[in-house]
Design an enzyme around this catalytic site. Structure first.
Site, PDB file in Angstrom:
ATOM      1  N   ILE A  40      -2.014   9.123   0.565  1.00  0.00           N
ATOM      2  CA  ILE A  40      -1.016   8.861  -0.473  1.00  0.00           C
ATOM      3  C   ILE A  40      -1.019   7.400  -0.901  1.00  0.00           C
ATOM      4  CG2 ILE A  40       1.411   9.107  -1.119  1.00  0.00           C
ATOM      5  CD1 ILE A  40      -0.003  11.746  -0.470  1.00  0.00           C
ATOM      6  N   ASP A  42       5.657   9.505   4.815  1.00  0.00           N
ATOM      7  CA  ASP A  42       6.762   8.746   5.405  1.00  0.00           C
ATOM      8  C   ASP A  42       6.960   9.035   6.890  1.00  0.00           C
ATOM      9  OD1 ASP A  42       7.323   7.341   3.140  1.00  0.00           O
ATOM     10  OD2 ASP A  42       9.088   8.492   2.566  1.00  0.00           O
ATOM     11  N   LEU A  79       1.891   5.912 -14.298  1.00  0.00           N
ATOM     12  CA  LEU A  79       2.322   7.299 -14.461  1.00  0.00           C
ATOM     13  C   LEU A  79       3.675   7.376 -15.154  1.00  0.00           C
ATOM     14  CD1 LEU A  79       1.276   8.765 -10.982  1.00  0.00           C
ATOM     15  CD2 LEU A  79       0.030   8.899 -13.147  1.00  0.00           C
ATOM     16  N   LYS A 135      18.093   9.463   1.979  1.00  0.00           N
ATOM     17  CA  LYS A 135      18.006   8.314   1.086  1.00  0.00           C
ATOM     18  C   LYS A 135      17.146   8.637  -0.125  1.00  0.00           C
ATOM     19  CE  LYS A 135      15.028   5.014   1.055  1.00  0.00           C
ATOM     20  NZ  LYS A 135      14.176   3.808   1.186  1.00  0.00           N
ATOM     21  N   VAL A 172      -0.077  13.408  -8.403  1.00  0.00           N
ATOM     22  CA  VAL A 172       1.295  13.760  -8.036  1.00  0.00           C
ATOM     23  C   VAL A 172       2.082  12.496  -7.710  1.00  0.00           C
ATOM     24  CG1 VAL A 172       2.765  14.975  -6.388  1.00  0.00           C
ATOM     25  CG2 VAL A 172       0.630  16.023  -7.166  1.00  0.00           C
ATOM     26  N   ARG A 220      12.002  -0.693  -5.166  1.00  0.00           N
ATOM     27  CA  ARG A 220      11.211  -0.026  -6.184  1.00  0.00           C
ATOM     28  C   ARG A 220      11.980   1.075  -6.914  1.00  0.00           C
ATOM     29  NH1 ARG A 220       6.181   0.690  -7.927  1.00  0.00           N
ATOM     30  NH2 ARG A 220       5.701   2.712  -8.843  1.00  0.00           N
ATOM     31  N   PRO A 227       1.195   1.660  -8.746  1.00  0.00           N
ATOM     32  CA  PRO A 227       1.266   1.312 -10.165  1.00  0.00           C
ATOM     33  C   PRO A 227       2.298   2.140 -10.912  1.00  0.00           C
ATOM     34  CG  PRO A 227      -0.682   2.648  -9.727  1.00  0.00           C
ATOM     35  CD  PRO A 227      -0.078   2.314  -8.391  1.00  0.00           C
ATOM     36  N   CYS A 230       8.949  -1.795  -0.753  1.00  0.00           N
ATOM     37  CA  CYS A 230       8.037  -1.864   0.392  1.00  0.00           C
ATOM     38  C   CYS A 230       6.661  -2.368  -0.034  1.00  0.00           C
ATOM     39  CB  CYS A 230       7.874  -0.480   1.036  1.00  0.00           C
ATOM     40  SG  CYS A 230       9.163  -0.071   2.219  1.00  0.00           S
TER      41      CYS A 230
END
Length: 430
Positions: free
Chosen positions: A339, A317, A135, A22, A173, A102, A132, A126
């Site tokens: 993360i 994840d 970036l 996905k 990152v 998102r 934010p 999610c």
């Protein structure tokens, strides 16, 4: 609203086919906005997020043909989908759709590159921390775009003549921001160099597809990506890479429940850190010609500490799934999340099954228990929901997981794949 019912205590034995990723399919689909020709994607999973993105792309003018026809194939894996965007008919991505997922915000890159302007709603998806968009804004601004936030939307405009190549180093990152800047830079004038770029396999997959479309991208998979802008992109045919998160999830399910399962259509190299972590926890994992085999017969689960990190580190994840596995370990383990903030929402639900977990900032301390007991639990997000399924496989009695629409966003036919290997997992529609 559907629920998943699990009766624990059954080993998993058999073969599980791994679907297309996905997290690779979504940016690849969005890349179809960059060309007026047809982009054909193979191995596309049948997921709620994929279906939603088809609708969003359709609003922008993308014609979508599934397996060569304009109807959904409900009973097939590994779909082939053709995306054709002769003309972009709308450069606005509405709040109604973008707020639901998102990744749909990523259309901002191709729309800006191809049309020179767009209006895109701030994203949803999610409920994991703030995530934010700074970036994204900074990266596109480096390419010469002017960005203005107005009433929950970003109004973006490229300079006359289009985006301009530039050097930009991300302060942190970000996979999504790397996707967006890379797509936008393919049609920019001059050369773009992205520093501190995400190195995930999904970034490499997108770069390979864009290069097949005529882009000039090098360095994908390293921290520095170079893009030489071209005037236009053409169509291409590309196969979505296997889902490393689904692979790791089923590997952890076998480690939790016990058994012997072959995961087909995947690659151990996509998740080496997670595989090595599972080996340390007591799983026997070996590569096969077309995937990997995982066994855990009789031996207990050993406690292992993990810290989530960008690729090639342990994937965020898979954090919730690994925590579920550690609830049955023979000692104390620690899971540290670096993360996302607020990615421990599954802890209180695992506790309902008998898990002993204490939180201190971004670290969870898990004291392994001899047994979990089934109970009603509630999914809070995509990865947390599947961690509850994994725990339910080893819990005594019956576990019911509600709000499984989260599962449908990222796992193709989970209950079917587990049932074929001996699990008692049933979807209950209400």
């Amino acid at each position: 609203m559907d629920r998943i019912r699990i009766v624990g205590g059954n080993e998993l034995n058999g073969i599980i086919p791994i679907s297309g990723a996905k997290n690779a399919a979504l940016p690849l689909m969005i890349a179809s906005l960059l060309t007026s020709d047809t982009l054909t994607l193979e191995n596309v999973p049948h997921l709620a997020d994929v279906e939603l993105l088809m609708r969003i792309l359709g609003n922008h003018g993308v014609d979508v043909a599934v397996n060569g026809r304009r109807e959904r194939q409900e009973d097939s894996y590994a779909r082939t989908i053709h995306f054709t965007c002769r003309t972009i008919v709308d450069t606005t991505a509405s709040y109604e759709l973008v707020s639901k997922m998102r990744a749909s915000f990523w259309v901002i890159g191709p729309l800006l590159a191809r049309e020179g302007h767009c209006r895109v709603s701030l994203p949803g998806g999610c409920a994991i921390g703030t995530r934010p968009v700074d970036l994204f804004i900074e990266g596109l601004t480096a390419l010469g775009a002017t960005m203005e936030i107005d009433a929950g939307y970003i109004n973006a405009k490229a300079p006359d003549g289009g985006l301009i190549g530039a050097r930009y180093t991300f302060p942190k990152v970000s996979v999504g921001a790397t996707h967006v800047m890379m797509m936008a830079a393919t049609l920019a004038r001059g050369t773009t160099v992205i520093g501190n770029a995400a190195r995930e396999p999904e970034v490499v997959d997108l770069a390979n597809c864009l290069n097949a479309m005529g882009a000039k991208i090098s360095g994908a998979g390293t921290a520095t990506i170079t893009i030489e802008g071209v005037t236009s992109l053409s169509g291409a045919r590309h196969r979505v890479l296997p889902d490393r998160i689904e692979t790791g999830t089923y590997a952890m399910a076998v480690a939790m429940a016990g058994g012997d399962v072959v995961l087909e259509n995947t690659d151990v190299a996509l998740l080496e850190t997670a595989v090595e972590t599972l080996r340390r926890a007591g799983a026997d994992i070996s590569a096969t010609n077309n995937g990997m085999r995982i066994k855990r017969n009789g031996a207990g689960i050993k406690p292992v500490d993990i810290v989530t990190d960008p690729f090639p580190g342990f994937p965020t994840d898979l954090q919730a799934q690994f925590m579920a596995l550690m609830t049955r370990s023979s000692g104390i383990s620690h899971v540290t999340e670096t993360i996302f903030e607020n990615r421990f929402m599954h802890v209180q639900e695992l506790a309902r099954l008998g898990a002993r977990i204490t939180l201190s900032g971004q670290t969870a301390k898990i004291e392994g228990v001899q047994r979990l007991r089934g109970a009603p639990v509630m999914a809070t997000d995509l990865r947390a929901s599947v961690s509850l399924v994994i725990a339910g496989l080893a819990a005594e009695g019956e576990t019911t997981v509600s709000r499984v629409y989260h599962l449908d966003r990222g796992f193709e036919r989970l209950e079917e794949k587990l049932t074929r290997c001996g699990a008692v997992v049933q979807r209950i529609s209400e």
